[in-house]
Structures are given as structure tokens and as C-alpha cells.
Scaffold this motif. Structure first.
Motif, short mmCIF file in Angstrom:
data_model
loop_
_atom_site.label_atom_id
_atom_site.label_comp_id
_atom_site.label_asym_id
_atom_site.label_seq_id
_atom_site.Cartn_x
_atom_site.Cartn_y
_atom_site.Cartn_z
N GLN A 1 25.98 -19.62 47.24
CA GLN A 1 26.17 -19.86 45.99
C GLN A 1 27.33 -20.24 45.34
O GLN A 1 28.53 -19.90 45.92
CB GLN A 1 25.99 -18.80 45.06
CG GLN A 1 25.61 -18.91 43.64
CD GLN A 1 25.24 -17.50 42.80
OE1 GLN A 1 24.95 -16.63 43.54
NE2 GLN A 1 25.07 -17.75 41.66
N VAL A 2 27.43 -21.32 44.75
CA VAL A 2 28.65 -21.83 44.06
C VAL A 2 29.63 -20.96 43.26
O VAL A 2 28.98 -20.35 42.54
CB VAL A 2 28.59 -23.23 43.45
CG1 VAL A 2 29.63 -23.63 42.45
CG2 VAL A 2 27.78 -24.23 44.17
N GLN A 3 30.80 -20.69 43.40
CA GLN A 3 31.65 -20.02 42.79
C GLN A 3 32.10 -20.72 41.50
O GLN A 3 32.69 -21.87 41.80
CB GLN A 3 32.48 -19.49 43.62
CG GLN A 3 32.25 -18.46 45.05
CD GLN A 3 31.18 -17.36 44.31
OE1 GLN A 3 31.79 -16.73 43.64
NE2 GLN A 3 30.33 -17.09 45.00
N LEU A 4 32.11 -19.91 40.25
CA LEU A 4 32.91 -20.54 39.23
C LEU A 4 33.97 -19.70 38.81
O LEU A 4 33.83 -18.60 38.57
CB LEU A 4 31.71 -20.62 38.06
CG LEU A 4 30.42 -21.33 38.17
CD1 LEU A 4 29.46 -21.37 37.42
CD2 LEU A 4 30.66 -22.95 38.82
N VAL A 5 35.03 -20.38 38.49
CA VAL A 5 36.34 -19.68 37.86
C VAL A 5 36.82 -20.54 36.75
O VAL A 5 37.29 -21.67 36.68
CB VAL A 5 37.35 -19.79 39.06
CG1 VAL A 5 38.68 -18.96 38.35
CG2 VAL A 5 36.75 -18.94 40.55
N GLU A 6 36.92 -19.65 35.45
CA GLU A 6 37.39 -20.33 34.39
C GLU A 6 38.87 -19.94 34.36
O GLU A 6 39.42 -18.90 34.79
CB GLU A 6 36.62 -19.66 33.12
CG GLU A 6 35.16 -19.82 33.10
CD GLU A 6 34.50 -18.67 33.65
OE1 GLU A 6 33.24 -18.40 33.07
OE2 GLU A 6 35.12 -17.86 34.48
N SER A 7 39.67 -20.77 33.63
CA SER A 7 41.02 -20.68 33.20
C SER A 7 41.25 -21.22 31.84
O SER A 7 40.54 -22.32 31.44
CB SER A 7 41.72 -21.11 34.27
OG SER A 7 41.73 -22.55 34.64
N GLY A 8 42.34 -21.30 31.34
CA GLY A 8 43.07 -21.89 30.19
C GLY A 8 43.01 -21.05 28.90
O GLY A 8 43.33 -21.65 27.95
N GLY A 9 42.34 -19.92 28.92
CA GLY A 9 42.06 -19.00 28.03
C GLY A 9 43.42 -18.47 27.47
O GLY A 9 44.59 -18.82 28.19
N GLY A 10 43.60 -18.06 26.19
CA GLY A 10 44.93 -17.54 25.77
C GLY A 10 44.97 -17.24 24.32
O GLY A 10 43.95 -17.21 23.77
N LEU A 11 46.03 -16.95 23.59
CA LEU A 11 46.15 -16.66 22.36
C LEU A 11 46.94 -17.82 21.67
O LEU A 11 47.86 -18.54 22.13
CB LEU A 11 47.14 -15.21 21.99
CG LEU A 11 47.57 -15.32 20.66
CD1 LEU A 11 46.39 -14.72 19.87
CD2 LEU A 11 48.71 -14.01 20.66
N VAL A 12 46.07 -18.31 20.48
CA VAL A 12 46.67 -19.50 19.83
C VAL A 12 46.40 -19.41 18.24
O VAL A 12 45.51 -18.51 17.87
CB VAL A 12 45.71 -20.85 20.35
CG1 VAL A 12 44.13 -20.71 19.82
CG2 VAL A 12 46.26 -22.06 19.62
N GLN A 13 47.18 -20.08 17.57
CA GLN A 13 47.14 -19.66 16.02
C GLN A 13 45.88 -20.74 15.72
O GLN A 13 45.75 -21.62 16.03
CB GLN A 13 48.51 -20.17 15.52
CG GLN A 13 49.57 -19.08 15.39
CD GLN A 13 50.74 -19.31 14.81
OE1 GLN A 13 51.06 -20.83 14.30
NE2 GLN A 13 51.57 -18.42 14.25
N ALA A 14 45.46 -20.46 14.32
CA ALA A 14 44.34 -21.15 13.87
C ALA A 14 44.96 -22.53 13.74
O ALA A 14 45.91 -22.70 13.28
CB ALA A 14 44.04 -20.67 12.58
N GLY A 15 43.79 -23.67 13.90
CA GLY A 15 44.53 -24.96 13.99
C GLY A 15 45.01 -25.31 15.26
O GLY A 15 45.23 -26.68 15.29
N GLY A 16 45.33 -24.52 16.15
CA GLY A 16 45.85 -24.95 17.36
C GLY A 16 44.72 -25.49 18.17
O GLY A 16 43.54 -25.47 18.03
N SER A 17 45.12 -25.70 19.49
CA SER A 17 44.23 -26.18 20.49
C SER A 17 44.47 -25.58 21.86
O SER A 17 45.45 -25.03 22.18
CB SER A 17 44.48 -27.53 20.77
OG SER A 17 44.26 -28.53 19.64
N LEU A 18 43.15 -25.47 22.75
CA LEU A 18 43.21 -24.98 23.98
C LEU A 18 42.32 -25.87 24.81
O LEU A 18 41.19 -26.59 24.36
CB LEU A 18 42.88 -23.68 24.04
CG LEU A 18 43.65 -22.53 23.83
CD1 LEU A 18 43.05 -21.01 23.67
CD2 LEU A 18 44.84 -22.36 24.60
#
Length: 123
Positions: A1-18
Motif C-alpha cells: 500500500q502506498v504510504q502518504l505523509v503530510e507536512s507543512g502545517g503550523g501556526l499562522v495568523q489570520a490572513g496568512g498562508s501555508l
């Protein structure tokens, strides 16, 4: 089975981007992002087909989020702009071996899931 790994999350202020990434260990067909906020059910965010042009978005993220994929890298992305506190959730990537147009938003059709990445948007 293919493994899926997420990344890139975090804490950001409203109006920001991720930008979230989902790296797959192999080739995938339809892929999607779902999210689950505390005390709420998991919900559909966006999905993308194999060719990258077949996309589907939840109404609440249209014009703010963009889903994309790099098939050569077996990686899917979710660019999130104009983030709001209500976007705070654990974001999951998922894979389906079904092909449809538009690409499916139904959770039960996605049978392979990553572990999730936390996104927190402060007001």
C-alpha cells in the motif's frame, strides 16, 4: 500500500498562508485533502485527479485554497491563502483508486490516509 505523509502545517495568523504537502511512496490516482476540527466531523476540502486538471473544492475554500500535484514527485499540495481561525484543523491527505469527473469528494471512496498535519490559525 502506498504510504502518504503530510507536512507543512503550523501556526499562522489570520490572513496568512501555508502550503501543505502530501508525499506518496508510489503512484496514486485520485487524491484529496480532508480536515477535522476539534469536536467536529472530518470534512472534505479539495480533491485532484491524476492529470491535475480535474479538481473539486468545498464551497468554503473556493478562491482561497488551491490544490495541485506533481506526478513526477508523487506529491500533492494544498496552497492555503487568506486563512481564517475556522480553518484550524488537522489536515489529512487521502488516496482513492477510483477515477471520476469531477474527482470525488466522498470520504468513503478514499481508502488510504495519511497521519495528518495540524494547522492552527490565530485571530
Amino acid at each position: 500500500q502506498v504510504q502518504l505523509v503530510e507536512s507543512g502545517g503550523g501556526l499562522v495568523q489570520a490572513g496568512g498562508s501555508l502550503r501543505l504537502s502530501c508525499a506518496a511512496s508510489g503512484r496514486t490516482l485520485s487524491m484529496a485533502w480532508f480536515r477535522q476540527a476539534p469536536g467536529k466531523e472530518r470534512e472534505f476540502v479539495a480533491a485532484i485527479g491524476l492529470n491535475g486538471y480535474n479538481t473539486n473544492y468545498a464551497d468554503f475554500v473556493k478562491a482561497r485554497f488551491t490544490i495541485s500535484r506533481d506526478s513526477a514527485k508523487n506529491t500533492m499540495y494544498l496552497q492555503m491563502n487568506s486563512l481564517k481561525p475556522e480553518d484550524t484543523a488537522v489536515y489529512y491527505c487521502a488516496e482513492s483508486n477510483r477515477v471520476s469527473v469531477p474527482v470525488s469528494s466522498k470520504q468513503y471512496e478514499y481508502t488510504n490516509w495519511g497521519q495528518g498535519t495540524q494547522v492552527t490559525v490565530s485571530s
